[in-house]
Design an enzyme around this catalytic site. Structure first.
Site, PDB file in Angstrom:
ATOM      1  N   SER A 133       0.775  -1.174   0.103  1.00  0.00           N
ATOM      2  CA  SER A 133      -0.108  -0.152   0.024  1.00  0.00           C
ATOM      3  C   SER A 133       0.814   1.379  -0.033  1.00  0.00           C
ATOM      4  O   SER A 133       1.912   1.459   0.728  1.00  0.00           O
ATOM      5  CB  SER A 133      -0.878  -0.162   1.156  1.00  0.00           C
ATOM      6  OG  SER A 133      -1.574   1.388   1.457  1.00  0.00           O
ATOM      7  N   TYR A 192      -1.843  -1.108  10.963  1.00  0.00           N
ATOM      8  CA  TYR A 192      -2.158  -1.751   9.659  1.00  0.00           C
ATOM      9  C   TYR A 192      -0.961  -1.182   8.525  1.00  0.00           C
ATOM     10  O   TYR A 192      -0.495  -2.183   7.918  1.00  0.00           O
ATOM     11  CB  TYR A 192      -3.437  -0.991   8.890  1.00  0.00           C
ATOM     12  CG  TYR A 192      -3.674  -1.368   7.488  1.00  0.00           C
ATOM     13  CD1 TYR A 192      -3.863  -2.706   7.016  1.00  0.00           C
ATOM     14  CD2 TYR A 192      -3.280  -0.314   6.490  1.00  0.00           C
ATOM     15  CE1 TYR A 192      -4.022  -2.846   5.743  1.00  0.00           C
ATOM     16  CE2 TYR A 192      -3.422  -0.359   5.213  1.00  0.00           C
ATOM     17  CZ  TYR A 192      -3.785  -1.856   4.695  1.00  0.00           C
ATOM     18  OH  TYR A 192      -3.691  -2.123   3.359  1.00  0.00           O
ATOM     19  N   LYS A 217       2.032  -3.632   6.549  1.00  0.00           N
ATOM     20  CA  LYS A 217       2.279  -3.892   5.313  1.00  0.00           C
ATOM     21  C   LYS A 217       4.046  -3.741   5.011  1.00  0.00           C
ATOM     22  O   LYS A 217       4.610  -4.317   4.467  1.00  0.00           O
ATOM     23  CB  LYS A 217       1.816  -2.814   4.245  1.00  0.00           C
ATOM     24  CG  LYS A 217       0.155  -2.825   4.024  1.00  0.00           C
ATOM     25  CD  LYS A 217      -0.178  -4.041   3.468  1.00  0.00           C
ATOM     26  CE  LYS A 217      -1.577  -4.702   3.273  1.00  0.00           C
ATOM     27  NZ  LYS A 217      -1.733  -5.757   2.863  1.00  0.00           N
TER      28      LYS A 217
HETATM   29  P1  NAD Z   1     -11.102  -6.877   1.040  1.00  0.00           P
HETATM   30  O1  NAD Z   1     -11.512  -6.859   2.644  1.00  0.00           O
HETATM   31  O2  NAD Z   1     -12.389  -6.563   0.171  1.00  0.00           O
HETATM   32  O3  NAD Z   1     -10.603  -8.344   0.533  1.00  0.00           O
HETATM   33  C1  NAD Z   1      -9.478  -8.959   1.423  1.00  0.00           C
HETATM   34  C2  NAD Z   1     -10.199 -10.372   1.466  1.00  0.00           C
HETATM   35  O4  NAD Z   1      -9.179 -11.242   2.216  1.00  0.00           O
HETATM   36  C3  NAD Z   1     -11.646 -10.418   1.911  1.00  0.00           C
HETATM   37  O5  NAD Z   1     -12.594 -11.136   1.224  1.00  0.00           O
HETATM   38  C4  NAD Z   1     -11.651 -11.270   3.563  1.00  0.00           C
HETATM   39  O6  NAD Z   1     -12.506 -11.942   3.845  1.00  0.00           O
HETATM   40  C5  NAD Z   1     -10.458 -12.162   3.170  1.00  0.00           C
HETATM   41  N1  NAD Z   1      -9.384 -12.547   4.430  1.00  0.00           N
HETATM   42  C6  NAD Z   1      -9.079 -11.640   5.444  1.00  0.00           C
HETATM   43  N2  NAD Z   1      -8.591 -12.370   6.099  1.00  0.00           N
HETATM   44  C7  NAD Z   1      -8.522 -13.623   5.718  1.00  0.00           C
HETATM   45  C8  NAD Z   1      -7.830 -14.815   6.312  1.00  0.00           C
HETATM   46  N3  NAD Z   1      -7.247 -14.896   7.479  1.00  0.00           N
HETATM   47  N4  NAD Z   1      -7.911 -15.795   5.558  1.00  0.00           N
HETATM   48  C9  NAD Z   1      -8.629 -15.804   4.478  1.00  0.00           C
HETATM   49  N5  NAD Z   1      -9.228 -14.860   3.836  1.00  0.00           N
HETATM   50  C10 NAD Z   1      -9.091 -13.902   4.465  1.00  0.00           C
HETATM   51  O7  NAD Z   1      -9.903  -5.931   0.834  1.00  0.00           O
HETATM   52  P2  NAD Z   1      -9.216  -5.523  -0.449  1.00  0.00           P
HETATM   53  O8  NAD Z   1      -9.543  -4.127  -0.642  1.00  0.00           O
HETATM   54  O9  NAD Z   1      -9.529  -6.357  -1.634  1.00  0.00           O
HETATM   55  O10 NAD Z   1      -7.514  -5.103  -0.203  1.00  0.00           O
HETATM   56  C11 NAD Z   1      -6.955  -6.536  -0.372  1.00  0.00           C
HETATM   57  C12 NAD Z   1      -5.671  -6.263  -0.168  1.00  0.00           C
HETATM   58  O11 NAD Z   1      -5.223  -5.076  -0.775  1.00  0.00           O
HETATM   59  C13 NAD Z   1      -5.241  -6.301   1.247  1.00  0.00           C
HETATM   60  O12 NAD Z   1      -4.054  -6.953   1.599  1.00  0.00           O
HETATM   61  C14 NAD Z   1      -5.523  -4.850   1.410  1.00  0.00           C
HETATM   62  O13 NAD Z   1      -4.531  -4.662   2.555  1.00  0.00           O
HETATM   63  C15 NAD Z   1      -4.641  -4.341   0.142  1.00  0.00           C
HETATM   64  N6  NAD Z   1      -4.702  -3.036  -0.038  1.00  0.00           N
HETATM   65  C16 NAD Z   1      -6.043  -2.566  -0.146  1.00  0.00           C
HETATM   66  C17 NAD Z   1      -6.287  -1.122  -0.378  1.00  0.00           C
HETATM   67  C18 NAD Z   1      -7.765  -0.578  -0.647  1.00  0.00           C
HETATM   68  O14 NAD Z   1      -7.881   0.749  -0.312  1.00  0.00           O
HETATM   69  N7  NAD Z   1      -8.759  -1.311  -0.784  1.00  0.00           N
HETATM   70  C19 NAD Z   1      -5.144  -0.255  -0.799  1.00  0.00           C
HETATM   71  C20 NAD Z   1      -3.880  -0.779  -0.655  1.00  0.00           C
HETATM   72  C21 NAD Z   1      -3.801  -2.158  -0.299  1.00  0.00           C
HETATM   73  C1  WQD Z   2      -9.501   9.894   0.837  1.00  0.00           C
HETATM   74  C2  WQD Z   2      -9.552  11.272   1.009  1.00  0.00           C
HETATM   75  C3  WQD Z   2     -10.127  12.091   3.342  1.00  0.00           C
HETATM   76  C4  WQD Z   2     -13.708  10.100   3.806  1.00  0.00           C
HETATM   77  C5  WQD Z   2      -6.901   4.789   3.008  1.00  0.00           C
HETATM   78  C6  WQD Z   2      -5.922   3.975   3.862  1.00  0.00           C
HETATM   79  C7  WQD Z   2      -4.596   3.432   3.081  1.00  0.00           C
HETATM   80  C8  WQD Z   2      -5.027   2.724   2.061  1.00  0.00           C
HETATM   81  C9  WQD Z   2      -6.152   3.571   0.954  1.00  0.00           C
HETATM   82  C10 WQD Z   2      -5.190   0.496   2.270  1.00  0.00           C
HETATM   83  C11 WQD Z   2      -8.900  11.707   2.373  1.00  0.00           C
HETATM   84  C12 WQD Z   2     -11.087  12.238   2.689  1.00  0.00           C
HETATM   85  C13 WQD Z   2     -12.570  10.602   3.315  1.00  0.00           C
HETATM   86  C14 WQD Z   2     -14.827  11.127   3.920  1.00  0.00           C
HETATM   87  C15 WQD Z   2     -13.181  13.092   3.310  1.00  0.00           C
HETATM   88  N1  WQD Z   2      -5.680   1.570   2.125  1.00  0.00           N
HETATM   89  N2  WQD Z   2     -12.343  11.764   2.962  1.00  0.00           N
HETATM   90  N3  WQD Z   2     -14.417  12.331   3.831  1.00  0.00           N
HETATM   91  O1  WQD Z   2      -7.055   7.636   3.865  1.00  0.00           O
HETATM   92  O2  WQD Z   2      -6.105   8.128   1.352  1.00  0.00           O
HETATM   93  O3  WQD Z   2      -6.231   6.113   2.414  1.00  0.00           O
HETATM   94  O4  WQD Z   2      -7.199   3.936   1.922  1.00  0.00           O
HETATM   95  O5  WQD Z   2      -3.671   0.035   2.055  1.00  0.00           O
HETATM   96  O6  WQD Z   2      -3.914   2.896   3.813  1.00  0.00           O
HETATM   97  O7  WQD Z   2      -5.548   4.859   4.901  1.00  0.00           O
HETATM   98  O8  WQD Z   2      -8.367   7.113   1.552  1.00  0.00           O
HETATM   99  O9  WQD Z   2     -10.896   7.196   0.950  1.00  0.00           O
HETATM  100  O10 WQD Z   2     -10.297   7.420   3.334  1.00  0.00           O
HETATM  101  O11 WQD Z   2      -9.723   9.064   2.152  1.00  0.00           O
HETATM  102  O12 WQD Z   2     -13.125  14.129   3.226  1.00  0.00           O
HETATM  103  O13 WQD Z   2     -15.860  10.542   4.600  1.00  0.00           O
HETATM  104  O14 WQD Z   2     -10.680  11.671   1.095  1.00  0.00           O
HETATM  105  O15 WQD Z   2      -9.697  12.827   4.366  1.00  0.00           O
HETATM  106  O16 WQD Z   2      -8.065  13.200   1.922  1.00  0.00           O
HETATM  107  P1  WQD Z   2      -6.786   7.184   2.364  1.00  0.00           P
HETATM  108  P2  WQD Z   2      -9.690   7.753   1.956  1.00  0.00           P
END
Ligand code: NAD
Ligand code: WQD
Length: 336
Positions: free
Chosen positions: A125, A149, A153
């Protein structure tokens, strides 16, 4: 090639399953449905025409995970999505995050080593960069994480890097910026449980009437319109990048056993620009108010994507309006 997808029914995992099948890969998915539903498998069948081979496995359960991998011959590579991802929850319950995200990854790596599976793509991330000077490239310093969190990562990247030194493992870690939007079929998308933390689901839930109004967290930041800037990237573009990463491993293109790539568009948009884009594509006026800053928010972050463009041969194809339109279509489909 046969690809094991952990977290395969989750938001990004499900979109990646679609793109892997489209590209001709064989897929087997696992999930424990902690943050997704079995019905996603029905939606995947509707989109792809394929009954996705699937097993309900919890990666924290080392014995079950090892037994599953041993009993599944022919896995060539793994895409590892399974993790918990709520920043606030990780502050309140850090052990849950260290156990699942770090412990689960260690379990997976043990199982892979025992079965001589040597290729893994890992979901990292942009949160690992904290407050950085955009555009952020992969050599930017990694500061002390600002949440458990984010720390999981950083730690997982280190665990994976160390394991490449001690074994034949080849790793691609992908640092996603802000994944948003949904599949064009509106059959799969993000399913936030409870009140969404993220901006785009909060926007669509407000527009459909599930939430009264959106609070914009601060308009006094040092940015052109005073609101924070992020790199919003379409989930299908992210999914396609995973196919490119698998191909990169398959073709043995990596210069070292551990490679890391940013996945972003290279362009930053403010919160107000995101709202305007949503209003344009949905034709709906969004009820929003300016509120105080949210603790822990970085001012602005967007990616330098040149490494992924040059080495993975991948580029985003979908713009912010496409993101917002698909997120809105998904919210409308959920309402039905
Ligand atoms: P998500 O929660 O939709 O998907 C994760 C999936 O993993 C879910 O279906 C959950 O049920 C499953 N899971 C969790 N723990 C588990 C376990 N112990 N065993 C088996 N399955 C398990 O999330 P996502 O948005 O699809 O994210 C996927 C990956 O990407 C994650 O590692 C997340 O940290 C990373 N990521 C997400 C974002 C984002 O904003 N969505 C940003 C950066 C990184
Ligand atoms: C985006 C922008 C808020 C909600 C998060 C995780 C990061 C990564 C991606 C996993 C920001 C603003 C939001 C609201 C708002 N995930 N906002 N009102 O914080 O950039 O990142 O998701 O790895 O680790 O922290 O994403 O969508 O929460 O916010 O004004 O009700 O929207 O302040 O500027 P963020 P977000």
């Amino acid at each position: 090639m046969k690809i094991l997808v952990t977290g395969g029914t989750g938001y990004i995992g499900s979109h990646t399953v679609v793109e892997l099948l489209k590209a001709g890969y064989e897929v087997i998915a696992i999930d424990n449905f902690d943050n997704s539903y079995p019905t996603v498998l029905d939606s995947l069948k509707k989109i792809t025409g394929v009954d996705i081979p699937f097993a309900e496995v919890d990666i924290r359960d080392k014995k079950a995970l090892k037994a599953f991998i041993k009993a599944t011959p022919g896995i060539d590579a793994v895409i590892h999505f399974a993790a918990n991802k709520a920043v606030g929850e990780s502050v309140a319950n850090p052990l849950k995050y260290y156990e699942n995200n770090v412990g689960g990854t260690v379990n997976l790596l043990e199982a892979l080593q025992e079965n001589n599976i040597n290729q893994i793509v890992f979901s990292s991330s942009c949160t690992v960069y904290g407050e950085a000077n955009p555009p952020v490239d992969e050599n930017a310093p990694i500061p002390v994480a600002n949440s458990p969190y984010g720390n999981t990562k950083q730690i997982c990247e280190e665990v994976l890097r160390d394991q490449t030194q001690a074994s034949n493992l080849q790793v691609v870690a992908l640092r996603y910026f802000n994944p948003v939007g949904a599949h064009e079929s509106a059959l799969i998308g993000e399913l936030p449980i409870g009140i969404p933390n993220n901006l785009v689901p909060f926007i669509t839930q407000t527009a459909i009437g599930k939430r009264e109004f959106l609070t914009v967290f601060g308009d006094d930041y040092p940015t052109p319109d005073g609101t924070c800037i992020r790199d919003y990237i379409h989930v299908v573009d992210i999914a396609i990048a995973h196919v490119a990463a698998i191909k990169f491993l398959e073709d043995k293109k990596q210069a070292s056993a551990f490679s890391v790539f940013n996945l972003g568009t290279g362009k930053g948009n403010s919160v107000l620009e995101a709202i305007q884009s949503f209003e344009k594509v949905s034709g709906k006026k969004l009820n929003y108010k300016i509120g105080p800053r949210r603790a822990g928010d970085v001012v602005q972050v967007y990616a330098s994507c040149e490494k992924a463009w040059n080495e993975l041969g991948w580029k985003t194809e979908r713009d912010l309006e496409t993101c917002m339109k698909s997120a809105w279509d998904w919210e409308l489909a959920l309402a039905k």
